[in-house]
Design a protein around this motif. Structure first.
Motif, PDB file in Angstrom:
ATOM      1  N   SER A 149       0.854  -1.187   0.000  1.00 21.06           N
ATOM      2  CA  SER A 149       0.000   0.000   0.000  1.00 21.06           C
ATOM      3  C   SER A 149       0.888   1.235   0.000  1.00 21.06           C
ATOM      4  CB  SER A 149      -0.894   0.017   1.239  1.00 21.06           C
ATOM      5  OG  SER A 149      -1.711  -1.140   1.293  1.00 21.06           O
ATOM      6  N   SER A 150       0.579   2.202  -0.879  1.00 15.70           N
ATOM      7  CA  SER A 150       1.441   3.383  -1.002  1.00 15.70           C
ATOM      8  C   SER A 150       0.744   4.687  -0.630  1.00 15.70           C
ATOM      9  CB  SER A 150       1.992   3.481  -2.432  1.00 15.70           C
ATOM     10  OG  SER A 150       0.952   3.382  -3.379  1.00 15.70           O
ATOM     11  N   ILE A 151      -0.574   4.730  -0.676  1.00 13.22           N
ATOM     12  CA  ILE A 151      -1.348   5.876  -0.180  1.00 13.22           C
ATOM     13  C   ILE A 151      -2.758   5.376   0.073  1.00 13.22           C
ATOM     14  CG2 ILE A 151      -2.000   6.676  -2.480  1.00 13.22           C
ATOM     15  CD1 ILE A 151      -2.073   9.515  -1.458  1.00 13.22           C
ATOM     16  N   SER A 152      -3.417   5.912   1.093  1.00 18.45           N
ATOM     17  CA  SER A 152      -4.806   5.543   1.358  1.00 18.45           C
ATOM     18  C   SER A 152      -5.523   6.734   1.982  1.00 18.45           C
ATOM     19  CB  SER A 152      -4.880   4.313   2.269  1.00 18.45           C
ATOM     20  OG  SER A 152      -4.421   4.625   3.574  1.00 18.45           O
ATOM     21  N   GLY A 153      -6.783   6.502   2.372  1.00 18.99           N
ATOM     22  CA  GLY A 153      -7.568   7.576   2.959  1.00 18.99           C
ATOM     23  C   GLY A 153      -8.096   8.557   1.938  1.00 18.99           C
ATOM     24  N   THR A 154      -8.190   8.142   0.687  1.00 18.25           N
ATOM     25  CA  THR A 154      -8.711   8.988  -0.383  1.00 18.25           C
ATOM     26  C   THR A 154     -10.033   8.407  -0.885  1.00 18.25           C
ATOM     27  OG1 THR A 154      -7.250   7.791  -1.892  1.00 18.25           O
ATOM     28  CG2 THR A 154      -6.473   9.905  -1.071  1.00 18.25           C
ATOM     29  N   SER A 155     -10.610   8.993  -1.937  1.00 16.84           N
ATOM     30  CA  SER A 155     -11.911   8.544  -2.445  1.00 16.84           C
ATOM     31  C   SER A 155     -11.916   8.582  -3.959  1.00 16.84           C
ATOM     32  CB  SER A 155     -13.020   9.443  -1.894  1.00 16.84           C
ATOM     33  OG  SER A 155     -14.296   9.009  -2.337  1.00 16.84           O
ATOM     34  N   ARG A 156     -12.372   7.491  -4.556  1.00 14.80           N
ATOM     35  CA  ARG A 156     -12.509   7.375  -6.018  1.00 14.80           C
ATOM     36  C   ARG A 156     -11.242   7.786  -6.756  1.00 14.80           C
ATOM     37  NH1 ARG A 156     -17.260   6.305  -8.594  1.00 14.80           N
ATOM     38  NH2 ARG A 156     -16.394   7.219 -10.481  1.00 14.80           N
ATOM     39  N   ASN A 157     -10.132   7.121  -6.452  1.00 15.54           N
ATOM     40  CA  ASN A 157      -8.890   7.375  -7.189  1.00 15.54           C
ATOM     41  C   ASN A 157      -9.043   6.758  -8.574  1.00 15.54           C
ATOM     42  OD1 ASN A 157      -8.313   7.449  -4.247  1.00 15.54           O
ATOM     43  ND2 ASN A 157      -6.285   8.029  -4.976  1.00 15.54           N
ATOM     44  N   CYS A 158      -9.436   7.582  -9.524  1.00 12.58           N
ATOM     45  CA  CYS A 158      -9.790   7.075 -10.846  1.00 12.58           C
ATOM     46  C   CYS A 158      -8.551   6.910 -11.720  1.00 12.58           C
ATOM     47  CB  CYS A 158     -10.805   7.995 -11.494  1.00 12.58           C
ATOM     48  SG  CYS A 158     -11.533   7.304 -12.987  1.00 12.58           S
ATOM     49  N   ALA A 159      -7.936   8.020 -12.077  1.00 11.48           N
ATOM     50  CA  ALA A 159      -6.738   7.932 -12.917  1.00 11.48           C
ATOM     51  C   ALA A 159      -5.658   8.818 -12.317  1.00 11.48           C
ATOM     52  CB  ALA A 159      -7.068   8.295 -14.363  1.00 11.48           C
ATOM     53  N   GLY A 160      -4.870   9.428 -13.162  1.00  9.44           N
ATOM     54  CA  GLY A 160      -3.724  10.212 -12.723  1.00  9.44           C
ATOM     55  C   GLY A 160      -2.681  10.160 -13.807  1.00  9.44           C
ATOM     56  N   GLY A 161      -1.417  10.085 -13.420  1.00  9.54           N
ATOM     57  CA  GLY A 161      -0.363   9.986 -14.408  1.00  9.54           C
ATOM     58  C   GLY A 161       1.007   9.999 -13.771  1.00  9.54           C
ATOM     59  N   PRO A 162       2.019   9.504 -14.506  1.00  9.85           N
ATOM     60  CA  PRO A 162       3.386   9.486 -13.993  1.00  9.85           C
ATOM     61  C   PRO A 162       4.050  10.845 -14.139  1.00  9.85           C
ATOM     62  CG  PRO A 162       3.349   8.580 -16.200  1.00  9.85           C
ATOM     63  CD  PRO A 162       1.920   8.894 -15.844  1.00  9.85           C
ATOM     64  N   THR A 163       5.024  11.137 -13.292  1.00 12.58           N
ATOM     65  CA  THR A 163       5.822  12.354 -13.420  1.00 12.58           C
ATOM     66  C   THR A 163       7.180  12.009 -14.020  1.00 12.58           C
ATOM     67  OG1 THR A 163       6.947  12.212 -11.276  1.00 12.58           O
ATOM     68  CG2 THR A 163       4.740  13.188 -11.299  1.00 12.58           C
ATOM     69  N   PRO A 164       7.854  12.963 -14.670  1.00  7.72           N
ATOM     70  CA  PRO A 164       9.196  12.704 -15.204  1.00  7.72           C
ATOM     71  C   PRO A 164      10.227  12.446 -14.115  1.00  7.72           C
ATOM     72  CG  PRO A 164       8.209  14.625 -16.267  1.00  7.72           C
ATOM     73  CD  PRO A 164       7.346  14.281 -15.094  1.00  7.72           C
ATOM     74  N   TRP A 165       9.915  12.803 -12.861  1.00 10.88           N
ATOM     75  CA  TRP A 165      10.873  12.617 -11.770  1.00 10.88           C
ATOM     76  C   TRP A 165      10.597  11.365 -10.945  1.00 10.88           C
ATOM     77  CZ3 TRP A 165       7.818  16.916 -12.560  1.00 10.88           C
ATOM     78  CH2 TRP A 165       6.695  17.077 -11.739  1.00 10.88           C
ATOM     79  N   GLY A 166       9.735  10.464 -11.446  1.00  5.55           N
ATOM     80  CA  GLY A 166       9.607   9.144 -10.859  1.00  5.55           C
ATOM     81  C   GLY A 166       8.603   8.989  -9.739  1.00  5.55           C
ATOM     82  N   THR A 167       7.497   9.733  -9.801  1.00  4.02           N
ATOM     83  CA  THR A 167       6.397   9.555  -8.866  1.00  4.02           C
ATOM     84  C   THR A 167       5.101   9.411  -9.663  1.00  4.02           C
ATOM     85  OG1 THR A 167       6.028  11.938  -8.633  1.00  4.02           O
ATOM     86  CG2 THR A 167       7.562  10.911  -7.077  1.00  4.02           C
ATOM     87  N   TRP A 168       4.006   9.238  -8.937  1.00  2.89           N
ATOM     88  CA  TRP A 168       2.685   9.107  -9.548  1.00  2.89           C
ATOM     89  C   TRP A 168       1.778  10.175  -8.951  1.00  2.89           C
ATOM     90  CZ3 TRP A 168      -0.353   6.845 -13.125  1.00  2.89           C
ATOM     91  CH2 TRP A 168      -1.719   6.635 -12.866  1.00  2.89           C
ATOM     92  N   LEU A 169       0.993  10.841  -9.789  1.00  2.00           N
ATOM     93  CA  LEU A 169      -0.026  11.766  -9.314  1.00  2.00           C
ATOM     94  C   LEU A 169      -1.370  11.060  -9.390  1.00  2.00           C
ATOM     95  CD1 LEU A 169       1.038  15.163 -10.934  1.00  2.00           C
ATOM     96  CD2 LEU A 169       1.592  14.260  -8.670  1.00  2.00           C
ATOM     97  N   THR A 170      -1.965  10.802  -8.226  1.00  2.33           N
ATOM     98  CA  THR A 170      -3.235  10.105  -8.170  1.00  2.33           C
ATOM     99  C   THR A 170      -4.355  11.123  -7.993  1.00  2.33           C
ATOM    100  OG1 THR A 170      -4.489   8.319  -7.101  1.00  2.33           O
ATOM    101  CG2 THR A 170      -3.098   9.667  -5.668  1.00  2.33           C
TER     102      THR A 170
END
Length: 469
Positions: A149-170
């Motif tokens: 598990s990498s993040i929780s406590g959110t709602s309806r994490n539908c999509a997002g996208g990768p960053t050029p610096w190696g993280t994810w925007l949810t």
């Protein structure tokens, strides 16, 4: 200027620009469609046949001959680092890699309120049941090595996208907050507001904080221009905007920035009335208050309208899109889908050319047998686009591809039937299940994709060089 003459002018301006000024990998494709040619079908890619999953032995997908796949990270599976795999697998991307492994970050679009999964140190809201899980996959051996598990406590994490610096925007596809009620009139148990974007690391999880300057609205996906650090954002509503966030400090999104909405010259609404290769001049209008979730208006059932950001942009001339969904950067361009846009409201694919400030309509559906409400989108290392369907009707959902040489092809078809071999409590046919989160390994050997319900992650490999994608 009348709509007819404006459209004619826009089409003619495409020719006047010339290939050198506006060369697009999909320009010839759109031009052929505009001339009345029909797109080719999957027979050009190769015959699709049921292929057995290397993990379960079940024929869960139809693929071109020569391709194979395995599944992992099923809903309710044990995570290797503790806990149970959440449901509703959705957006996903490879956010880190080395010679032998890739790290995937996967969204879970769990709605409503309820206990957060994972530890309290990674939970934004103790009553948010959604979030992300990360998966370490061995691309040499073709097997899952680790999951957590990498993040929780959110709602309806539908999509997002990768960053050029190696993280994810949810991205949260909701505007729930304390005091809200569900459709049955029962109050949610949320302790914090939702409708935000969060940054998720590839390795050790950190305490999540909403990136409030990026806006509070019904988020879908993001894509980042690596040269500028500008983040492009989609909004999943039938009447929605397309946005960009200009950060004060690229790579440090928490330091704030400016949110803007796309404005097309002389075009208030992009949803209908247009043809492939139509070209539009682009400008941007500022969103004064990106944290304003609602306007003063109410919906027909008396609820807040969820259009606080959108209507700020509309008042300044921002343009309307029909359910923008997937979003991806490729060669100086941002491609995004509009699920309910198009003359029959079954989907469009758009191409925004950053340096030219131009928007082109690449493709629009001619019927659900053609393209059935496109959702997540990803570019392959070879330059084609994979489009996940999230449509209507009784036909199985498909993985479609738009190829650089101008073909629309079906690459994969949902074939999930668990009636004879139930797994993880699922025992039905799921042919209508949504595909989501398509993403390639950097070397292009593996295509990873999610099936939402039951939640399953697929890893597909095969003779890519021999095909069109």
């Amino acid at each position: 200027m009348s709509r007819y003459s404006r459209r004619s002018f826009l089409r003619s301006s495409t020719t006047l620009l010339g290939a050198a000024a506006f060369a697009s990998p999909f320009e010839s494709f759109a031009a052929r469609l505009q001339a009345g040619e029909r797109p080719r079908t999957h027979q050009d890619f190769g015959k699709l046949v049921p292929v057995k999953d290397k993990t379960t032995g079940l024929p869960l997908m139809q693929l071109p001959e020569g391709f194979e796949y395995l599944t992992f990270g099923w809903e309710n599976d044990q995570l290797t680092e503790g806990g149970i795999t959440p449901s509703k697998h959705d957006g996903m991307a490879v956010i880190a890699s080395d010679e032998d492994t890739v790290t995937l970050c996967r969204n879970h679009e769990v709605d409503g309120s309820g206990q957060a999964f994972g530890g309290s140190d990674i939970a934004y809201d103790p009553q948010g049941p959604a979030g992300c899980t990360n998966l370490l996959f061995d691309t040499k051996k073709g097997e899952l090595l680790k999951s957590w598990s990498s993040i929780s406590g959110t709602s309806r994490n539908c999509a997002g996208g990768p960053t050029p610096w190696g993280t994810w925007l949810t991205c949260e596809e909701t505007l729930h907050q304390p005091g809200d009620k569900d459709d049955k009139g029962q109050p949610f148990s949320f302790e914090k507001t939702h409708g935000w974007i969060f940054e998720v690391p590839a390795t050790k999880a950190v305490s999540p904080h909403p990136l409030t300057a990026m806006g509070r609205f019904v988020h879908e996906a993001i894509a980042i221009d690596p040269s500028s650090g500008i983040v492009y954002e989609t909004e999943d509503k039938p009447a929605a905007g397309f946005y960009r966030f200009i950060p004060n400090s690229p790579k440090h999104l928490a330091e704030g920035g400016k949110l803007q909405m796309m404005k097309l010259k002389d075009v208030a609404d992009s949803r209908t009335g247009w043809r492939e290769n139509d070209l539009f001049d682009v400008s941007w209008v500022d969103i004064e208050n990106p944290e304003r979730a609602h306007s003063r208006a109410k919906t027909k059932d008396g609820k807040p309208d969820g259009s606080g950001v959108f209507l700020q942009g509309k008042k300044l001339g921002g343009s309307t899109f029909g359910g923008p969904e997937g979003c991806w950067f490729l060669e100086g361009r941002i491609f995004f889908t509009a699920k309910s846009g198009g003359n029959i409201q079954k989907g469009q694919v758009w191409e925004y050319v950053i340096a030219e400030e131009k928007l082109r309509l690449v493709y629009q559906s001619r019927g659900i047998s053609d393209l059935n409400m496109p959702d997540n989108i990803v570019a392959s290392p070879r330059g084609g686009l994979v489009v996940c369907e999230d449509g209507e009707g009784t036909e199985p959902m498909r993985l479609q591809c738009l190829t650089r040489d101008g073909q629309l092809c079906v690459f994969g078809i949902n074939n999930i039937d668990l009636t004879q071999t139930p797994r993880s409590g699922f025992n039905k046919k799921y042919f209508n299940g949504e595909w989501a989160g398509a993403t390639f390994s950097p070397d292009g050997r593996w295509l990873f994709v999610n099936h939402q319900t039951p939640g399953i992650t697929f890893a597909i490999t095969g003779p890519w060089k021999d095909g069109l994608l």
